[in-house]
Design an enzyme around this catalytic site. Sequence first.
Site, mmCIF file in Angstrom:
data_model
loop_
_atom_site.group_PDB
_atom_site.id
_atom_site.type_symbol
_atom_site.label_atom_id
_atom_site.label_comp_id
_atom_site.label_asym_id
_atom_site.label_seq_id
_atom_site.Cartn_x
_atom_site.Cartn_y
_atom_site.Cartn_z
ATOM 1 N N LYS A 60 0.839 -1.195 0.000
ATOM 2 C CA LYS A 60 0.000 0.000 0.000
ATOM 3 C C LYS A 60 0.878 1.250 0.000
ATOM 4 O O LYS A 60 1.942 1.270 0.621
ATOM 5 C CB LYS A 60 -0.895 -0.043 1.240
ATOM 6 C CG LYS A 60 -1.953 1.045 1.338
ATOM 7 C CD LYS A 60 -2.826 0.785 2.560
ATOM 8 C CE LYS A 60 -3.920 1.823 2.732
ATOM 9 N NZ LYS A 60 -4.793 1.504 3.891
ATOM 10 N N SER A 134 -9.408 1.459 2.843
ATOM 11 C CA SER A 134 -8.565 2.316 2.034
ATOM 12 C C SER A 134 -7.512 1.539 1.245
ATOM 13 O O SER A 134 -6.891 2.080 0.330
ATOM 14 C CB SER A 134 -7.861 3.344 2.930
ATOM 15 O OG SER A 134 -7.039 2.711 3.901
ATOM 16 N N SER A 158 -9.934 -1.105 6.853
ATOM 17 C CA SER A 158 -9.338 -0.959 5.525
ATOM 18 C C SER A 158 -8.648 -2.207 5.018
ATOM 19 O O SER A 158 -8.352 -2.307 3.820
ATOM 20 C CB SER A 158 -8.333 0.198 5.533
ATOM 21 O OG SER A 158 -8.982 1.413 5.804
#
Length: 560
Positions: A60, A134, A158
């Site tokens: 990420k 996210s 997330s």
Amino acid sequence: MTTTVSRVRAAYARIEAVDRPEIWIDLRPQEEAEAEARAIDARAAAGEHLPLAGRLLAAKGNIDVYGLPTTAGCPAYAYDPEADAPVVARLRAAGALVLGTTNLDQFATGLVGTRSPYGAVRSAHDPERISGGSSSGSAVAVALGLVDLALGTDTAGSGRVPAAFNGIVGLKPTRGLVPTSGVVPACASIDCLTVFARTLPEAEQALSFMASPPARTLPALPQRTPGPWRIAVPPLSQLGELDEGWAEAYETAVAHLTEAGASLREIDLTPFTEAASMLYEGAFVAERYTAVGSFIDKLLSVGGDGLDPTVAGIITRARDIPAHRLFADQDRLATLRTRALTELSDADALLLPTTPGHPTLTEVAGDPLGANARLGRFTNSTNLFDLAAVAIPAGEVNGLPFGVMLMGPAFTDDHLTRIAALLQPRTRLAVVGAHLTGEPLNPQLLALGAHLDRTTTTAPVYRLHALQTTPPKPGLVHVGEGGAEIETEVWCLPAEGLGKLLTALPRPMTLGTVELTDGTRVPGFLCEPEALKMAEDITLYGSWRSYLKHRSAATHPTDE
């Protein structure tokens, strides 16, 4: 032989074929990745122990990867890290190869996957729907087969919401089990790193390299009394409004656990849902301003180029929350946490849908705050309550993935993954000898997450022989006429576990189809006929246990 180099080449070809540029923030040049792959293959060929050799990894965009900028989804925030984040370094040391950094809801603020100047990340299964956030890019990269593993973060869900929407596993360990240094914080006190994988064993293996020894004193967990797994489930009325078909899919998951031997405990979900609303609506959101608020203020003062307006609004509004409100919310949260843990006290895990539904891109655009709040109904409270969690696929609804989530107290991670394995595709196995309950090889089944389904007999078409093996085991052979019923245990185990047994199965044992007395057929252990030449026919005893009991009595006769 598949090499790391060949896997890298295949990955870049697939990345081009799927044409999802919004997944990536920075993708390494293929030549660079191939050079690292050749080095990994050379190390493995030289005998170096690299358990993850050939595994492709994405991280990420708020996690430091040396050689790539860390952006947290905001181009103006970008910096060049001096080293890999520890979690990245550990996976690389085990042989994993990083392909790039992935898109996210900016500053990890959101559960939708659309709040990014790099583009909205679409669902791997339906481009009209959101991917979830996210950790959006990481989840979709795994779901589309671009990488084997991906790192995400999970503060409000997330690492679980995008797993559910894309039909993969999202493993969120106990807070602090995986170090968060080298990660741009969202809410530093409750942030967690997570791992995505297509299967639970892959996620568990990755976590074993990511984790550190606990940095805090282990809590005194209640001693678990023997018996089946105890699963807490709320009344359906407490789940609130769910998308069409989701309540039925959740009930099916509950039924699968009971079929796998678990027992149910009804739970009051109220403290969980009340705490969930506090994560963004209460004072705890102020910690997001602590993380990046001054940067956002400065960027807004010169036009705010590259800032997502929804994210900027959430974080800047948090600046003015008074301190007294934070202390009041902490008191309220402590009360809710006590109630929640009391509800969980007689359960090994809480089973919930991961989200209440899967919105479209249009629906999220029309109500960005409302849609996001709905998605966090079941996930937001997890880290506030210091719980561990795992999100796993649990079928489909209307052709799209449906996922459930298991949660438990801190440091019950191992329990949660063992329970989660019960929801994975399963098969049955008939055993008649050393794998029976209490026999020497039975622990092999237990280690694979198997449970005893029933005790029965075969159809009367088999004969049983005592083989000359260590440990002693029988050989079951189909003969048709002249056979007899043989006592059999039928075990239920993960489908992949059956594959593991088969690859390790020594001759003369084979895996075939065993017909049971009720006419059903299940996979089972059989024997090559060649091995029976020197084996005693013990069919008359009707079972392996009866034969062992007879042999023991003959060897150690009772004194009269």
